[in-house]
Design an enzyme around this catalytic site. Structure first.
Site, short mmCIF file in Angstrom:
data_model
loop_
_atom_site.label_atom_id
_atom_site.label_comp_id
_atom_site.label_asym_id
_atom_site.label_seq_id
_atom_site.Cartn_x
_atom_site.Cartn_y
_atom_site.Cartn_z
N SER A 57 -9.71 0.15 -19.16
CA SER A 57 -9.34 1.54 -19.39
C SER A 57 -10.42 2.29 -20.17
O SER A 57 -10.40 3.51 -20.22
CB SER A 57 -8.04 1.61 -20.20
OG SER A 57 -8.19 0.98 -21.46
N HIS A 110 -7.70 0.91 -12.22
CA HIS A 110 -7.03 1.12 -13.51
C HIS A 110 -5.57 1.52 -13.33
O HIS A 110 -5.25 2.61 -12.86
CB HIS A 110 -7.77 2.19 -14.32
CG HIS A 110 -7.16 2.43 -15.66
ND1 HIS A 110 -7.09 3.66 -16.24
CD2 HIS A 110 -6.58 1.56 -16.54
CE1 HIS A 110 -6.50 3.55 -17.41
NE2 HIS A 110 -6.17 2.30 -17.62
N GLU A 141 -6.01 4.53 -10.75
CA GLU A 141 -7.34 5.12 -10.62
C GLU A 141 -8.27 4.12 -9.95
O GLU A 141 -8.40 2.98 -10.40
CB GLU A 141 -7.89 5.47 -12.01
CG GLU A 141 -7.09 6.56 -12.71
CD GLU A 141 -7.57 6.82 -14.13
OE1 GLU A 141 -7.53 8.00 -14.54
OE2 GLU A 141 -7.96 5.86 -14.82
N ASN A 149 -7.27 9.22 -19.12
CA ASN A 149 -7.61 9.14 -20.54
C ASN A 149 -8.60 10.21 -20.96
O ASN A 149 -8.63 10.63 -22.12
CB ASN A 149 -8.17 7.76 -20.87
CG ASN A 149 -7.07 6.71 -20.96
OD1 ASN A 149 -5.92 7.04 -21.24
ND2 ASN A 149 -7.41 5.47 -20.73
#
Length: 506
Positions: free
Chosen positions: A121, A142, A154, A192
């Site tokens: 991540s 991810h 992802e 993120n």
């Protein structure tokens, strides 16, 4: 339909690895589980069998399906047992050298055309693949926890990842019901990265003593529709997880001001006050439930002063209509009388600046956030300035609470709370598009599914109006002198031309 990857290996069988294994098995793949910790892979298989049995008992899957899926799971004793795998997913701890070593070993075990992926991540996909002989077959994949419920994944291309590998992973994701989004290998990828603005800007608001934790959370839930306030969210994810991510992305972007972390979370992390899991974070959690202070009561005002509205107020006509509904005496002269409550409604500026620029009596001046239509929000937000008299503050509070809608009164802040937090979110998202990290469409999908925002950040910008977002950011820069608020070229150009923030050049 047969799965694209018939045999999948999962290395690391904690919560993430277990969830990935569940999805792979449900897609029809044979899944080989490996964990360096003795007994961990067997525990994961047992836990998945229990999960499927419960789903079957509740009638959520067909009779016998639990046993079929469980039969597709196999625990392996050695890494070499993953040789038959067409895809191997790594879900071990976030340590670069450990991951590099693991994939170097795997490259000598699996077939030359097998795909290797990392669930990292925060680390660079390119950096993990740097010493591989065939980095073109390596990618980021991810997932989000809990994997079965967070239906977005992802797919991240490293510098040398082949397009065919990314396409295969994208297609495979759809086979088990996830929504794939494609990202370039940049710090934080999509979710993120896009999530940087919400918490960091709320922390800046808190650090300026604009308001308290509970009020900031209430404002962002009730004005913009966020499911959780930023401090509720940080307590849920825990600062020992979220603060290192803030620091990691900030440093990976060479101290880009837009991602600047806060000393508040650094201090709380050092003190072990990290969130709900330890019983105390921004809130205390006696018996696991947040202890939230009550809303301040509405002041009792026996005689309401007349109200004068600045000619530069945002949504001025809407504000007039609201005041008429409340039955207040409205002054329409070029200047307020000596006893009038003065209302300003800035975008991005603070009440102090407007009072000074417009030469208003600051002791009687109060701001109201009119970025959004009043009818679209569940809460009104008022801001005083350092000179505002308590009687004028209380009069404004009582006035705007007349119809029963919640009212929060905060100290002076450029952009109140919602304006500055939302503008920061939109600006970061726009710059992600400017950098080509992902398409606008994948950005919107990833954020709504991965972060649970009420809408994608570009849609937020379009909802408010790109020109209004620009005005907020320019004015925040004026108030704070911080390059954090400089508008992205993507936002600036689309705002100037009246285009949607999702518009891509042909």
């Amino acid at each position: 339909m047969s799965p694209i990857f018939t045999t999948v290996g999962v290395v690391g069988t904690g919560a993430m690895g277990r969830g990935i294994a569940q999805m792979a098995a449900q897609a029809g793949s044979q899944v080989l589980l490996f964990d360096i910790q003795a007994g961990a892979a067997e525990q994961a298989r047992t836990a998945l069998r229990t999960t499927w049995n419960k789903l079957e008992e509740k009638g959520k899957i067909a009779p016998g399906q639990s046993e079929r899926w469980a039969s597709q799971l196999q625990v392996t004793a050695a890494l070499g047992d993953l040789a038959p795998c067409r895809l191997v997913v790594e879900a071990v701890v976030e340590k670069l050298e450990l991951k590099r070593s693991l994939f170097a070993d795997l490259e000598g075990i699996v077939a030359e055309d097998a795909v290797l992926v990392t669930n990292t991540s925060s680390l660079s996909v390119t950096a993990i693949a740097a010493h591989l002989r065939r980095p073109e077959r390596f990618a980021g994949y991810h997932f989000f926890n809990p994997v079965p419920l967070m239906r977005v994944v992802e797919v991240i291309a490293g510098l040398k990842t082949s397009a065919q590998v990314c396409q295969a992973l994208t297609d495979y994701s759809r086979q088990y019901g996830h929504t794939p989004v494609t990202a370039q290998d940049t710090p934080g990828f999509i979710v993120n990265h896009a999530g940087r603005g919400y918490g960091t800007e709320a922390l800046r608001v808190l650090g300026e003593r604009v308001s308290d934790v509970a009020t900031i959370d209430r404002i962002l839930r009730d004005q913009m529709g966020f499911r959780l306030g930023p401090f509720e969210l940080m307590d849920l994810t825990a600062l020992d997880v979220s603060h290192p991510v803030m620091e990691s992305i900030y440093h990976q972007y060479y101290e880009e001001p837009r991602y600047r972390p806060s000393v508040i979370t650094a201090q709380r992390l050092a003190g072990g006050v990290v969130g709900k899991k330890v019983g105390e974070g921004f809130y205390r959690y006696p018996e696991g439930v947040a202890e939230v202070p009550p809303e301040p009561s509405v002041p009792v005002v026996h005689e309401m002063p007349p109200v004068w509205v600045s000619p530069k107020a945002a949504r001025r006509q809407e504000l007039y209509q609201l005041l008429k509904q409340f039955g207040v005496s409205i002054e329409t002269g070029a200047a307020p009388s000596s006893n009038a409550l003065i209302l300003v409604a800035p975008l991005g500026l603070d009440v102090t600046t407007l009072a000074a620029v417009e030469r208003l009596d600051a002791t009687r001046t109060v701001g109201i956030d009119m970025m959004l239509e009043d009818g679209a929000t569940k809460r009104r937000v008022l801001a005083t300035n350092p000179a505002t008299r308590p009687d004028m503050r209380d009069a404004a509070h009582a006035l705007f609470a007349r119809d029963g809608k919640a009212v929060s009164v905060i100290r002076d802040s450029g952009g109140f709370v919602t304006q500055r937090v939302v503008a920061t979110i939109v600006n970061i998202a726009a710059d992600m598009c400017q950098q080509g990290i992902c398409t606008p469409q994948d950005l919107e999908l990833a954020v709504t599914l991965g972060l649970g925002y009420p809408m994608g950040p570009l849609a937020m910008g379009d909802r408010i109006g790109p020109t209004n977002v620009l005005e907020i950011l320019f004015n925040l820069q004026t108030v704070y002198g911080d390059p954090r608020y400089r508008p992205s070229p993507w936002l600036r150009r689309r705002g100037a031309l009246g285009l949607s923030l999702t518009h891509e050049e042909i």
